[in-house]
Motif scaffolding. Structure first.
Motif, short mmCIF file in Angstrom:
data_model
loop_
_atom_site.label_atom_id
_atom_site.label_comp_id
_atom_site.label_asym_id
_atom_site.label_seq_id
_atom_site.Cartn_x
_atom_site.Cartn_y
_atom_site.Cartn_z
N SER A 113 0.90 -1.36 0.05
CA SER A 113 -0.04 -0.05 -0.03
C SER A 113 0.79 1.22 0.01
N SER A 172 -11.23 -8.70 -5.42
CA SER A 172 -12.39 -7.71 -5.57
C SER A 172 -11.75 -6.49 -5.95
N TYR A 201 -9.95 0.58 -4.19
CA TYR A 201 -9.85 0.69 -2.78
C TYR A 201 -8.70 1.74 -2.84
N HIS A 242 -12.86 -10.95 -1.62
CA HIS A 242 -12.71 -9.51 -0.80
C HIS A 242 -11.60 -10.04 0.13
N TYR A 243 -11.46 -9.31 1.53
CA TYR A 243 -10.27 -9.66 2.32
C TYR A 243 -10.39 -11.07 2.59
N SER A 265 -1.10 -6.33 6.17
CA SER A 265 -1.98 -5.08 6.33
C SER A 265 -2.32 -4.86 7.43
N PHE A 295 -11.52 -4.11 11.53
CA PHE A 295 -11.57 -3.05 10.26
C PHE A 295 -11.71 -3.63 9.09
N PHE A 296 -10.69 -4.55 8.79
CA PHE A 296 -10.80 -5.22 7.21
C PHE A 296 -11.73 -5.91 7.36
N ALA A 310 -14.74 -5.56 8.35
CA ALA A 310 -16.01 -4.77 8.19
C ALA A 310 -15.83 -4.19 6.64
N GLN A 311 -14.87 -4.32 5.90
CA GLN A 311 -14.86 -3.58 4.56
C GLN A 311 -15.60 -4.72 3.73
N ASN A 312 -15.51 -6.00 3.95
CA ASN A 312 -16.24 -7.12 3.29
C ASN A 312 -17.80 -6.84 3.55
N ASP A 343 -16.99 -12.83 -0.80
CA ASP A 343 -17.13 -11.62 0.18
C ASP A 343 -17.32 -12.01 1.49
#
Ligand SMILES: NC(=O)c1ccc[n+]([C@@H]2O[C@H](COP(=O)([O-])OP(=O)(O)OC[C@H]3O[C@@H](n4cnc5c(N)ncnc54)[C@H](OP(=O)(O)O)[C@@H]3O)[C@@H](O)[C@H]2O)c1
Length: 272
Positions: free
Chosen positions: A97, A144, A150, A197-198, A207, A225-226, A228-230, A261
């Motif tokens: 990243s 994804s 992202y 996804h993650y 990460s 946190f990750f 919750a992104q899915n 996902d």
């Protein structure tokens, strides 16, 4: 007994690739585990053989055309004994990243080499044999990030979009009769794309570590946190990706794009 089919799994030294190798070994493929870390792929190949499966290890650095050429040469040499590669699983990948305007040329180039050109070179080398034999499966682990954007991973997103786009074109093209192969020969070859996804893997662990360092969050907070992104709010299990790959390798359906996902059921769609 029918000879085992040979499956090449890149990025099989850890994470999703290691789970794919374990899953295909259980389905009686001869699995060739490829990555840079030969010690790790040899150890896993040995573990699989000890459990009665058939497996071997191969060194490849997908960022280096010479390394890809030597790996392909080793595969060709083993063909008389082990048969041709009937399933190519392009799984290896990198994700680093950085903010959009601080992403170096070198980083973009490296993501493109490992995540796009490496898989493309393997497809170009192995697809002709599959078309000639009238059967073969190419399963590409994109992301994804090959479907949506992202923040802070522009190089990764660009490389995964390139892989998805290339596979869409490849799947469309093998559906069209060509001079090289008749329609019936092509009918047995599929190019699939898997877009998780993650996923809970060492890549995500990196990460999580970066997020903890940058924001002072705890490991649990960073992990949540990750997740919750899915869309499902849950991380994808690497074993679920492996299950999808095994289905795609053994199935006869048309070329698919599969999104995972974190929900129990992946979404399969014909690729277009
Ligand atoms: N984890 C996620 O959240 C997630 C989500 C969507 C998609 N994906 C994709 O799923 C795939 C597997 O990811 P993962 O989470 O299992 O990652 P990982 O744990 O970091 O494993 C990556 C694998 O790729 C190999 N690799 C890296 N650079 C390579 C190179 N230059 N040449 C050959 N092999 C190389 C690594 O082996 P060596 O270091 O031994 O070479 C390792 O086996 C990747 O394509 C990734 O983009 C991951």
């Amino acid at each position: 007994m029918a000879p085992r089919e040979r499956a090449l799994v890149t990025g099989a030294s850890r994470g999703i690739g290691a789970d794919i190798a374990r899953r295909l070994a259980r389905s009686d493929y001869h699995v060739v585990l490829a990555a840079r870390n030969l010690g790790a792929t040899q150890a896993l190949a040995e573990e699989l053989r000890a459990a009665g499966a058939s497996a071997s290890a191969l060194t490849v650095d997908l960022s280096k055309p010479d390394s890809i050429a030597s790996a392909l040469e080793s595969l060709r040499r083993a063909e008389a004994q082990e048969g041709p590669v009937s399933c190519l699983i392009n799984n290896a990948g990198i994700a680093v990243s950085s903010p959009l305007l601080r992403t170096s040329d070198e980083s973009v180039r490296r993501h493109m080499e490992v995540n796009f050109h490496g898989p493309r070179h393997l497809i170009e080398a192995l697809l002709p044999g599959m078309l000639e034999r009238g059967s073969g499966r190419i399963v590409n682990i994109a992301s994804s990030a090959g479907l949506i954007g992202y923040p802070y991973v522009s190089a990764y997103c660009a490389s995964k979009h390139a892989l998805v786009g290339y596979c869409r074109a490849a799947a469309a093209e093998i559906g069209v009769p060509s001079k090289e192969a008749s329609k019936s020969e092509q009918a047995g070859v599929r190019v699939h794309v898997v877009c998780p996804h993650y996923v809970d893997s060492p890549m995500l662990a990196e990460s999580i570590a970066r997020l903890m360092e940058k924001t002072g969050r705890s490991a649990e907070q960073a992990r949540s946190f990750f997740a919750a992104q899915n869309p499902s709010g849950k991380l994808v299990g690497p074993e679920q990706v492996a299950e999808v790959v095994a289905d795609l390798c053994s199935g006869d359906g048309v070329s698919q794009i599969v999104e995972l996902d974190g929900a129990p059921t992946p979404v399969f769609r014909p690729i277009s």
